[in-house]
Design an enzyme around this catalytic site. Structure first.
Site, PDB file in Angstrom:
ATOM      1  N   ASN A  25       3.208  -0.439  19.635  1.00  0.00           N
ATOM      2  CA  ASN A  25       4.673  -0.896  20.517  1.00  0.00           C
ATOM      3  C   ASN A  25       4.367   1.319  20.738  1.00  0.00           C
ATOM      4  O   ASN A  25       4.741   1.822  19.826  1.00  0.00           O
ATOM      5  CB  ASN A  25       5.779  -0.743  19.779  1.00  0.00           C
ATOM      6  CG  ASN A  25       5.713  -2.504  19.064  1.00  0.00           C
ATOM      7  OD1 ASN A  25       4.542  -2.782  20.711  1.00  0.00           O
ATOM      8  ND2 ASN A  25       5.901  -2.905  18.346  1.00  0.00           N
ATOM      9  N   HIS A  29       1.928   3.939  14.258  1.00  0.00           N
ATOM     10  CA  HIS A  29       2.119   2.613  13.139  1.00  0.00           C
ATOM     11  C   HIS A  29       1.229   1.436  13.848  1.00  0.00           C
ATOM     12  O   HIS A  29       1.904   1.495  14.760  1.00  0.00           O
ATOM     13  CB  HIS A  29       3.575   2.218  12.207  1.00  0.00           C
ATOM     14  CG  HIS A  29       4.590   1.575  13.349  1.00  0.00           C
ATOM     15  ND1 HIS A  29       5.473   2.803  13.806  1.00  0.00           N
ATOM     16  CD2 HIS A  29       5.333   0.576  13.870  1.00  0.00           C
ATOM     17  CE1 HIS A  29       6.316   2.692  14.139  1.00  0.00           C
ATOM     18  NE2 HIS A  29       6.282   0.841  14.601  1.00  0.00           N
ATOM     19  N   GLN A  88       9.324   0.959  20.489  1.00  0.00           N
ATOM     20  CA  GLN A  88       9.071   1.103  19.234  1.00  0.00           C
ATOM     21  C   GLN A  88      10.579   1.748  18.736  1.00  0.00           C
ATOM     22  O   GLN A  88      11.670   2.700  19.398  1.00  0.00           O
ATOM     23  CB  GLN A  88       7.781   2.587  19.305  1.00  0.00           C
ATOM     24  CG  GLN A  88       7.659   3.553  18.374  1.00  0.00           C
ATOM     25  CD  GLN A  88       7.400   4.931  19.064  1.00  0.00           C
ATOM     26  OE1 GLN A  88       6.494   4.899  19.961  1.00  0.00           O
ATOM     27  NE2 GLN A  88       6.662   5.349  17.273  1.00  0.00           N
ATOM     28  N   HIS A  99       0.652  -2.059  14.027  1.00  0.00           N
ATOM     29  CA  HIS A  99       1.218  -3.683  13.069  1.00  0.00           C
ATOM     30  C   HIS A  99       0.157  -4.159  12.983  1.00  0.00           C
ATOM     31  O   HIS A  99      -0.665  -4.393  14.803  1.00  0.00           O
ATOM     32  CB  HIS A  99       1.870  -4.844  14.247  1.00  0.00           C
ATOM     33  CG  HIS A  99       3.468  -3.559  14.027  1.00  0.00           C
ATOM     34  ND1 HIS A  99       4.782  -3.882  13.821  1.00  0.00           N
ATOM     35  CD2 HIS A  99       3.748  -2.468  15.282  1.00  0.00           C
ATOM     36  CE1 HIS A  99       5.773  -3.355  14.019  1.00  0.00           C
ATOM     37  NE2 HIS A  99       5.161  -2.699  15.005  1.00  0.00           N
ATOM     38  N   ASP A 101       5.204  -5.349   6.365  1.00  0.00           N
ATOM     39  CA  ASP A 101       6.588  -4.579   7.315  1.00  0.00           C
ATOM     40  C   ASP A 101       7.273  -5.534   6.625  1.00  0.00           C
ATOM     41  O   ASP A 101       7.790  -6.974   5.901  1.00  0.00           O
ATOM     42  CB  ASP A 101       6.404  -5.452   8.421  1.00  0.00           C
ATOM     43  CG  ASP A 101       7.259  -5.150   9.350  1.00  0.00           C
ATOM     44  OD1 ASP A 101       6.814  -4.439  10.672  1.00  0.00           O
ATOM     45  OD2 ASP A 101       8.532  -5.615   9.487  1.00  0.00           O
ATOM     46  N   ILE A 102       8.580  -4.983   6.455  1.00  0.00           N
ATOM     47  CA  ILE A 102      10.318  -5.200   5.312  1.00  0.00           C
ATOM     48  C   ILE A 102      10.623  -6.737   5.890  1.00  0.00           C
ATOM     49  O   ILE A 102      11.112  -7.407   5.193  1.00  0.00           O
ATOM     50  CB  ILE A 102      11.191  -4.545   5.803  1.00  0.00           C
ATOM     51  CG1 ILE A 102      11.872  -5.031   4.496  1.00  0.00           C
ATOM     52  CG2 ILE A 102      11.899  -4.858   6.671  1.00  0.00           C
ATOM     53  CD1 ILE A 102      12.861  -2.964   3.759  1.00  0.00           C
TER      54      ILE A 102
HETATM   55  P1  5GP Z   1       8.438  -0.667  15.716  1.00  0.00           P
HETATM   56  O1  5GP Z   1       9.709  -1.866  16.512  1.00  0.00           O
HETATM   57  O2  5GP Z   1       8.878   0.228  15.866  1.00  0.00           O
HETATM   58  O3  5GP Z   1       7.325  -1.019  16.086  1.00  0.00           O
HETATM   59  O4  5GP Z   1       8.536  -1.302  14.313  1.00  0.00           O
HETATM   60  C1  5GP Z   1       8.910  -0.127  12.848  1.00  0.00           C
HETATM   61  C2  5GP Z   1       8.047  -2.078  11.893  1.00  0.00           C
HETATM   62  O5  5GP Z   1       8.833  -1.337  10.889  1.00  0.00           O
HETATM   63  C3  5GP Z   1       9.530  -3.483  12.096  1.00  0.00           C
HETATM   64  O6  5GP Z   1       8.702  -4.538  11.650  1.00  0.00           O
HETATM   65  C4  5GP Z   1      10.468  -3.135  11.195  1.00  0.00           C
HETATM   66  O7  5GP Z   1      10.410  -4.727  10.089  1.00  0.00           O
HETATM   67  C5  5GP Z   1       9.275  -2.348  10.072  1.00  0.00           C
HETATM   68  N1  5GP Z   1      10.117  -1.738   8.933  1.00  0.00           N
HETATM   69  C6  5GP Z   1      11.307  -0.813   9.260  1.00  0.00           C
HETATM   70  N2  5GP Z   1      12.294  -0.334   8.457  1.00  0.00           N
HETATM   71  C7  5GP Z   1      11.565  -0.660   7.574  1.00  0.00           C
HETATM   72  C8  5GP Z   1      11.045  -0.883   5.583  1.00  0.00           C
HETATM   73  O8  5GP Z   1      12.164  -0.050   5.184  1.00  0.00           O
HETATM   74  N3  5GP Z   1      10.207  -1.034   4.773  1.00  0.00           N
HETATM   75  C9  5GP Z   1       9.065  -2.026   5.574  1.00  0.00           C
HETATM   76  N4  5GP Z   1       8.306  -1.766   4.813  1.00  0.00           N
HETATM   77  N5  5GP Z   1       8.566  -1.961   7.065  1.00  0.00           N
HETATM   78  C10 5GP Z   1      10.512  -1.496   7.835  1.00  0.00           C
END
Ligand code: 5GP
Length: 125
Positions: free
Chosen positions: A98, A111, A105, A113, A41-42
């Protein structure tokens, strides 16, 4: 006639995760096979924070009933295989999916985590 997962692909804009799957965007990939890609994760929330995505696209796990069991099963196996590769099995890890607005989300491509490397609080916020 057997319905294949590809018939259910949600029409939507390419997300960053589509672009990572396509190799059009860099990611720190820690595990991949023919069903999933796992990358860091970034914005990590723990010492180990990895995202696992199926190559067979769906928007969220809410669409699982419309997909074939092979896709869903390989996705879940991919989570466990990525965790094994990260060597977090012994100490443990959390898997988070999420799903939708209230769960925050932010990327409409399913995805999981994998969060590990420290003692985690419960319940999550
Ligand atoms: P969500 O909140 O949708 O469950 O999680 C999305 C995740 O994607 C977040 O934890 C966010 O940090 C990660 N993320 C967003 N953009 C990028 C990206 O460009 N590269 C990577 N590796 N992770 C990302």
């Amino acid at each position: 006639m057997r319905i294949t997962a590809s018939q259910y692909h949600t029409p939507m804009e390419d997300t960053i995760f589509d672009r990572i799957i396509a190799g059009e965007m860099d990611a720190d990939i820690v595990y991949e096979d023919d069903a999933v890609v796992a990358f860091r994760d970034i914005s990590p929330q723990a010492p180990i924070h990895v995202l696992v995505i199926p190559r067979n696209r769906m928007q969220s796990i809410a669409e699982a009933p419309e997909h074939d069991a092979e896709t869903i099963g390989r996705f879940m196996q991919g989570v466990a295989l990525a965790a094994r590769k990260l060597e977090v099995e012994e100490n443990g890890y959390r898997v988070v999916l999420n799903t939708g607005r209230d769960a925050l989300q932010t990327v409409p491509y399913v995805h999981a985590h994998i969060i590990a490397g420290r003692k985690l609080g419960w319940p999550p916020g």
